[in-house]
Each structure stands twice: as structure tokens, then as C-alpha cells.
Scaffold this active site. Structure first.
Site, short mmCIF file in Angstrom:
data_model
loop_
_atom_site.label_atom_id
_atom_site.label_comp_id
_atom_site.label_asym_id
_atom_site.label_seq_id
_atom_site.Cartn_x
_atom_site.Cartn_y
_atom_site.Cartn_z
N MET A 188 52.82 42.74 36.81
CA MET A 188 53.08 42.19 35.47
C MET A 188 51.76 41.80 34.80
O MET A 188 51.75 41.09 33.80
CB MET A 188 54.03 41.00 35.55
CG MET A 188 55.39 41.39 36.13
SD MET A 188 56.71 40.26 35.70
CE MET A 188 56.13 38.73 36.43
N TYR A 201 47.79 40.24 34.22
CA TYR A 201 47.02 39.02 34.43
C TYR A 201 46.49 39.04 35.87
O TYR A 201 46.73 38.14 36.67
CB TYR A 201 47.85 37.75 34.14
CG TYR A 201 46.98 36.64 33.60
CD1 TYR A 201 46.49 36.68 32.30
CD2 TYR A 201 46.61 35.57 34.40
CE1 TYR A 201 45.67 35.68 31.80
CE2 TYR A 201 45.78 34.57 33.93
CZ TYR A 201 45.32 34.64 32.62
OH TYR A 201 44.50 33.65 32.14
N HIS A 258 44.73 39.16 39.45
CA HIS A 258 43.89 38.29 40.28
C HIS A 258 43.57 39.05 41.57
O HIS A 258 43.97 40.22 41.72
CB HIS A 258 44.59 36.96 40.56
CG HIS A 258 45.99 37.12 41.07
ND1 HIS A 258 46.29 37.67 42.30
CD2 HIS A 258 47.19 36.82 40.50
CE1 HIS A 258 47.59 37.68 42.48
NE2 HIS A 258 48.18 37.18 41.39
N GLY A 279 44.76 38.93 44.45
CA GLY A 279 45.94 39.43 45.19
C GLY A 279 46.30 40.82 44.71
O GLY A 279 46.51 41.74 45.52
N HIS A 280 46.35 40.99 43.39
CA HIS A 280 46.62 42.32 42.85
C HIS A 280 45.52 43.31 43.27
O HIS A 280 45.81 44.45 43.61
CB HIS A 280 46.64 42.28 41.31
CG HIS A 280 47.72 41.42 40.72
ND1 HIS A 280 47.45 40.31 39.96
CD2 HIS A 280 49.07 41.52 40.76
CE1 HIS A 280 48.59 39.77 39.55
NE2 HIS A 280 49.59 40.48 40.03
N GLY A 286 53.14 43.06 47.38
CA GLY A 286 52.61 41.93 48.14
C GLY A 286 53.70 41.17 48.88
O GLY A 286 54.81 41.02 48.38
N GLN A 298 61.33 40.15 47.25
CA GLN A 298 61.19 41.32 46.36
C GLN A 298 60.80 42.57 47.15
O GLN A 298 61.37 43.65 46.96
CB GLN A 298 60.13 41.01 45.31
CG GLN A 298 59.67 42.20 44.50
CD GLN A 298 58.70 41.79 43.41
OE1 GLN A 298 59.13 41.31 42.37
NE2 GLN A 298 57.41 41.96 43.63
P1 AMP Z 1 53.19 40.21 39.78
O1 AMP Z 1 52.19 40.72 38.80
O2 AMP Z 1 53.11 38.73 40.02
O3 AMP Z 1 54.58 40.72 39.53
O4 AMP Z 1 52.77 40.83 41.18
C1 AMP Z 1 52.54 42.21 41.32
C2 AMP Z 1 52.38 42.53 42.79
O5 AMP Z 1 51.29 41.79 43.32
C3 AMP Z 1 53.62 42.15 43.62
O6 AMP Z 1 53.84 43.15 44.60
C4 AMP Z 1 53.20 40.85 44.24
O7 AMP Z 1 53.85 40.57 45.46
C5 AMP Z 1 51.72 41.08 44.46
N1 AMP Z 1 51.02 39.80 44.56
C6 AMP Z 1 51.08 38.76 43.70
N2 AMP Z 1 50.35 37.72 44.16
C7 AMP Z 1 49.83 38.12 45.36
C8 AMP Z 1 49.00 37.51 46.33
N3 AMP Z 1 48.55 36.27 46.20
N4 AMP Z 1 48.66 38.22 47.44
C9 AMP Z 1 49.13 39.49 47.59
N5 AMP Z 1 49.92 40.12 46.72
C10 AMP Z 1 50.26 39.45 45.61
#
Ligand code: AMP
Length: 270
Positions: A21, A23, A25, A27-28, A138, A144
Site C-alpha cells: 500500500m 509509504y 519502509h 520492511g517493504h 511479510g 494475511q
Molecule cells: P503494506 O504496505 O503495509 O500493506 O505491506 C505490504 C507488504 O509488506 C505486506 O506483505 C506486509 O506484510 C509487508 N510488511 C509490512 N511491514 C513489514 C515489516 N515490518 N517487515 C516485513 N514485511 C512487512
């Protein structure tokens, strides 16, 4: 996007998709780095999907920074950023929804009605458009990941689903786009979430196997001013509640730090 993917597939190139989604960081970025190593064409999708947000959730104010995201994507070796508008994804209200049963009995699902229907449905759409061979998610969003893995298997989607470990800030806070909402005071209190999981894991390492004791140990660490949404101990495969740990279990929690809802989890095994 579909035309490009058709061409790459015809040329025998392996397509990897990292749905987000935005933004972005670290993790992404860890997902993108893993994706870069797993295929020829790395696609990042950025789509804040309206159908997975409840009426009182943060869809309208979800943080967005397309220019910053594209710079990070470029640095991580992304070949294509797929950034559809909501109007492109939903030219009309969809009549088709994907429901994944039992994996959505607990954890975030009952607290966010409709959320996983929105997630499973939009990820299926992204898979059909991008046609990846591999998609990377992640473990931060463990439920999810399990829902998508099962959806892909049940529907013979033909996409390999890869899960990657949670990336944390140096002080333990799980990285999240929603951390941007936190005031400095809330940021300090949010640290109690990862501390709670660590406290429960310490009890587990000391031999404790009872869910009630492990959940209590976690809750005891949650800071004042943080409202627990849930702390649950579930089987890592079925996501059904566990009373006593005899095989790997997931300790997962959600809590409101001010208005910001954060999630975190840890696998207890071995
Ligand atoms: P989001 O943009 O929050 O929907 O996350 C996109 C993807 O990044 C999803 O598969 C999340 O599980 C993964 N994700 C978000 N935060 C983290 C994190 N801290 N460590 C690893 N993967 C992450």
C-alpha cells in the site's frame, strides 16, 4: 501491465510481485530485495485498497508518498511500479468476493469485518493483472499471508507465495507505514508491543506452555495508554486457538496506541 506481463511470460522471464500500500519502509524493501533475487522481472504494486478498510478506519488519511516510494523502488532494483487508481481497479462495485474460511475466525478478522475479503479479492485481482510466478508478503501480517497462501492454493492460481520475516526498528518496533501516525510519546509506548511478545517468549523459553500464562505475560508488558485489541495464541498453520503449546504457535497481538492500530507477532517454537 497485463500486456507487459504477457510479453515477459512469452519470453520465459520469471515475474515477481511485491504487493504493497506504499509509504515504503525497510520492511517493504526487504521484500523487494528478496524478490530481486527470485526472478527476472520485479514488479512493485502500490495500491491503497479501499475495500479492505472499514468505515471508521484510516483509508482517507493513510500515508502516501509516491515520489519517495519510486526512489526507494528504483534503489531496490524494481523494474515496474504498478500504481493503479481506485477507479481503474474498481470501474464498478464488484459483485464477486473471495472469502477464506476458518483462517479468518480469529485475530484481526472479527475486529475488522470485511477486511480479509477485501484483501483476498484485491490480491487475486493483482495476480490476474500482473500474472506473477512468485509473490512476496511479510510475516508482519501473518494472518494475511496465510489467507493469501490458502486462496492461491484453493483457486489454483499458480503463484508461489513467499513469506519473509518481520523487519524491526533497532529498538524492536515492527516497521509499519502506520508508525508515521505516532507522536514521540506514542512511539515510546508502542515499544511495549514488541516487549510484550519478548516477555511471553522468555516465559516460553523457561518452559511455560499454557496459553493463559503466556498471554498474561504479554499483556502485563503493555504500556499505560495503550489499549489492547487482542492478544491470541494460535496454531501457526490453522490459526485456531491453542490452549497448550505442543507444536509451533503464533503469539499475535493488536493494540491501539492513541488512534493508531498496530499489530505484531512472534512464533513460539522449539
Ligand atoms: P503494506 O504496505 O503495509 O500493506 O505491506 C505490504 C507488504 O509488506 C505486506 O506483505 C506486509 O506484510 C509487508 N510488511 C509490512 N511491514 C513489514 C515489516 N515490518 N517487515 C516485513 N514485511 C512487512
Amino acid at each position: 501491465m497485463r500486456i507487459r506481463s504477457d510479453d515477459f511470460r512469452r519470453d520465459g522471464r520469471a515475474i515477481v510481485l511485491v504487493p504493497t500500500m506504499g509509504y515504503l519502509h525497510d520492511g517493504h524493501v526487504s521484500l523487494l530485495t528478496a524478490g530481486r533475487a527470485r526472478g527476472d522481472i520485479l514488479v512493485l504494486s502500490i495500491f491503497v485498497n479501499p475495500t479492505q478498510f472499514g468505515p471508521n478506519e484510516d483509508y482517507a488519511r493513510y500515508p502516501r508518498d509516491l515520489a519517495g516510494d519510486l526512489a526507494k523502488a528504483h534503489a531496490a532494483g524494481v523494474d515496474f511500479a504498478f500504481v493503479p487508481t481506485a477507479a481503474a481497479m474498481y470501474p464498478r462495485a464488484p459483485l464477486t468476493r473471495i472469502v477464506v474460511d476458518t483462517l479468518t475466525d480469529g485475530l484481526c478478522s472479527p475486529r475488522r469485518p470485511g477486511h480479509f475479503v477485501g484483501v483476498a479479492s484485491v490480491v487475486a485481482k493483482l495476480f490476474h493483472v500482473v500474472q506473477p510466478h512468485v509473490a512476496i508478503f511479510g510475516e508482519k501480517d501473518y494472518q494475511q499471508l496465510m489467507v493469501i497462501r490458502r486462496m492461491a492454493a484453493d483457486l489454483d492460481v499458480g503463484v508461489e507465495i513467499v513469506g519473509m520475516p518481520i523487519v524491526r526498528e533497532r529498538d524492536g518496533l515492527a516497521m509499519s507505514s502506520r508508525n508515521a501516525y505516532l507522536s514521540s510519546d506514542e512511539r515510546v509506548r508502542a515499544l511495549s508491543l514488541s516487549r510484550a511478545l519478548a516477555a511471553a517468549e522468555a516465559r516460553f523459553r523457561d518452559g511455560e506452555r499454557a496459553a493463559t500464562a503466556l498471554i498474561a505475560a504479554a499483556k502485563a508488558e503493555i504500556a499505560d495508554g495503550v489499549t489492547v485489541d487482542y492478544v491470541e495464541l494460535v496454531d501457526t498453520d490453522t490459526l485456531q486457538p491453542v490452549d497448550t503449546i505442543v507444536r509451533p504457535a503464533l503469539l499475535a497481538l493488536a493494540a491501539f496506541v492513541g488512534k493508531t492500530r498496530l499489530i505484531d507477532n512472534r512464533v513460539l517454537s522449539g
